[in-house]
Design a protein around this motif. Structure first.
Motif, mmCIF file in Angstrom:
data_model
loop_
_atom_site.group_PDB
_atom_site.id
_atom_site.type_symbol
_atom_site.label_atom_id
_atom_site.label_comp_id
_atom_site.label_asym_id
_atom_site.label_seq_id
_atom_site.Cartn_x
_atom_site.Cartn_y
_atom_site.Cartn_z
ATOM 1 N N ALA A 1 -50.630 6.158 19.512
ATOM 2 C CA ALA A 1 -51.435 7.052 18.680
ATOM 3 C C ALA A 1 -51.726 6.412 17.327
ATOM 4 O O ALA A 1 -52.835 6.530 16.792
ATOM 5 N N ALA A 2 -50.731 5.706 16.769
ATOM 6 C CA ALA A 2 -50.929 5.038 15.481
ATOM 7 C C ALA A 2 -51.985 3.943 15.592
ATOM 8 O O ALA A 2 -52.814 3.755 14.681
ATOM 9 N N ARG B 1 -40.919 16.208 24.247
ATOM 10 C CA ARG B 1 -41.407 15.364 23.160
ATOM 11 C C ARG B 1 -41.904 14.026 23.685
ATOM 12 O O ARG B 1 -41.211 13.366 24.462
ATOM 13 N N ARG C 1 -45.777 7.049 27.319
ATOM 14 C CA ARG C 1 -45.129 8.355 27.205
ATOM 15 C C ARG C 1 -43.992 8.428 28.205
ATOM 16 O O ARG C 1 -44.110 7.983 29.343
ATOM 17 N N LEU D 1 -41.446 7.390 21.561
ATOM 18 C CA LEU D 1 -41.868 6.617 20.398
ATOM 19 C C LEU D 1 -43.043 5.702 20.748
ATOM 20 O O LEU D 1 -43.916 5.456 19.917
ATOM 21 N N TRP E 1 -46.225 7.613 20.404
ATOM 22 C CA TRP E 1 -46.640 7.742 19.011
ATOM 23 C C TRP E 1 -47.147 6.411 18.464
ATOM 24 O O TRP E 1 -48.055 6.387 17.622
ATOM 25 N N ALA F 1 -50.896 5.357 24.196
ATOM 26 C CA ALA F 1 -50.319 6.657 23.887
ATOM 27 C C ALA F 1 -49.920 7.405 25.148
ATOM 28 O O ALA F 1 -48.955 8.176 25.149
ATOM 29 N N TRP G 1 -46.513 18.682 23.738
ATOM 30 C CA TRP G 1 -45.162 18.813 23.174
ATOM 31 C C TRP G 1 -44.901 20.269 22.794
ATOM 32 O O TRP G 1 -43.865 20.845 23.103
ATOM 33 N N PRO H 1 -49.371 16.044 20.903
ATOM 34 C CA PRO H 1 -48.637 17.121 20.220
ATOM 35 C C PRO H 1 -48.874 18.489 20.853
ATOM 36 O O PRO H 1 -47.988 19.362 20.799
#
Length: 313
Positions: A300-301, A291, A138, A294, A297, A134, A285, A282
């Motif tokens: 993070a998933a 932002r 970035r 992807l 994120w 994550a 962000w 977040p």
């Protein structure tokens, strides 16, 4: 479930606290910052413990054990953590500090005999991997918080020292918490010990500075003591930020961590509380307007999938 929720709550507190801390740390330095914030939090926790009658859950041995835990987890851990924060910025700092999760799991297995099932081990691995992805994936940022100040190697090394201190502090506190110690009283002992230690460090620094000034023919009077109580650069705005960071990150965050240690596996609690890098994405962000990519994120998933495995075991 109580342990898992408490650990996740601690992660949220630490993520928010890290963002609040970056400005004051870079102005005051890690030692002065910690001395001011720990003094504020120690006073609040001592009052809360006295009013709630939590002292009766601690005997002398438990208090000494918690004091040692505070020395390692807060004095060594936090002094190193915020020193590296001022060099690396909150994003890099938090991901390196996440190494305290697998370190705690290993120490818990080796010293406390806390074994993890295969699915939980997989969950811990996914959380750790996801946290690192994550941050590593970035996209580049030009925000001032992303700037590296000084040596990158020194910042990383000191942050790893902070992770070791946090892991050792958690392992030392675990048996006391499992025996039924009140989390707020336990946090009060740990934080007060750390506050006294940082004050002692400040006094020694002031004395050495005073001796050096006298050797140069200068007269300090009460200046050194004044700098100890009110560090150079401390403004009312910074004081409010420090108090907010302390009450959120140390007061509430540490209490939640101790609740987790009282009810759950130390390695699992440390892993879930290390989700701060995912939670911070977040937040950054929102605050910086930049932002995350992807890839961030996706990391993070992966971490969330690991949390799901841990929580459902």
């Amino acid at each position: 479930m109580i342990a898992n929720m408490a650990a996740l709550g601690a992660a949220l507190c630490w993520a928010a606290g890290g963002l609040i801390a970056i400005g004051p740390v870079r102005v005051l330095g890690s030692i002065a910052f910690n001395r001011v914030r720990l003094t504020i939090v120690a006073a609040a926790l001592l009052v809360a413990t006295t009013l709630m009658g939590g002292w009766q859950t601690l005997d002398a041995d438990a208090a000494l054990t918690l004091a040692l835990s505070g020395l390692l987890g807060i004095v060594v851990g936090d002094m190193a953590l915020f020193w590296s924060l001022s060099r690396l910025g909150p994003r890099r700092n938090v991901v390196i500090y996440a190494a305290n999760a697998p370190l705690t799991a290993l120490l818990a297995y080796a010293l406390l005999g806390e074994a993890l099932g295969p699915w939980t081990v997989l969950g811990v691995a996914l959380v750790t991997l996801g946290v690192m992805l994550a941050v590593a994936l970035r996209s580049g940022s030009t925000h001032s918080w992303e700037a590296i100040q000084g040596s990158l190697l020194a910042g990383v090394s000191v942050c790893l020292l902070a992770a070791v201190g946090q892991a050792a502090g958690s392992i030392i506190a675990k048996p006391v918490m499992a025996a039924g110690a009140d989390p707020i009283a336990s946090a009060a002992v740990r934080v007060t010990t750390a506050a006294l230690m940082f004050t002692a460090i400040g006094i020694l620094s002031a004395v050495r500075g005073g001796n050096a000034a006298m050797a140069g023919g200068q007269s300090l009077g009460g200046q050194s003591l004044g700098r100890l109580l009110l560090p150079h650069g401390l403004t009312p705005k910074l004081l409010m930020l420090i108090a907010g960071n302390g009450l959120l990150g140390v007061g509430l965050g540490m209490t939640l961590l101790l609740v987790g240690l009282a009810h759950g596996n130390a390695g699992v609690v440390a892993t879930l509380s290390a989700l701060s890098p995912v939670l911070i994405l977040p937040m950054m962000w929102l605050l910086t307007g930049q932002r995350p990519s992807l890839g961030a994120w996706a990391g993070a998933a992966v971490a969330v999938a690991g949390v799901a495995l841990i929580v459902n075991r």
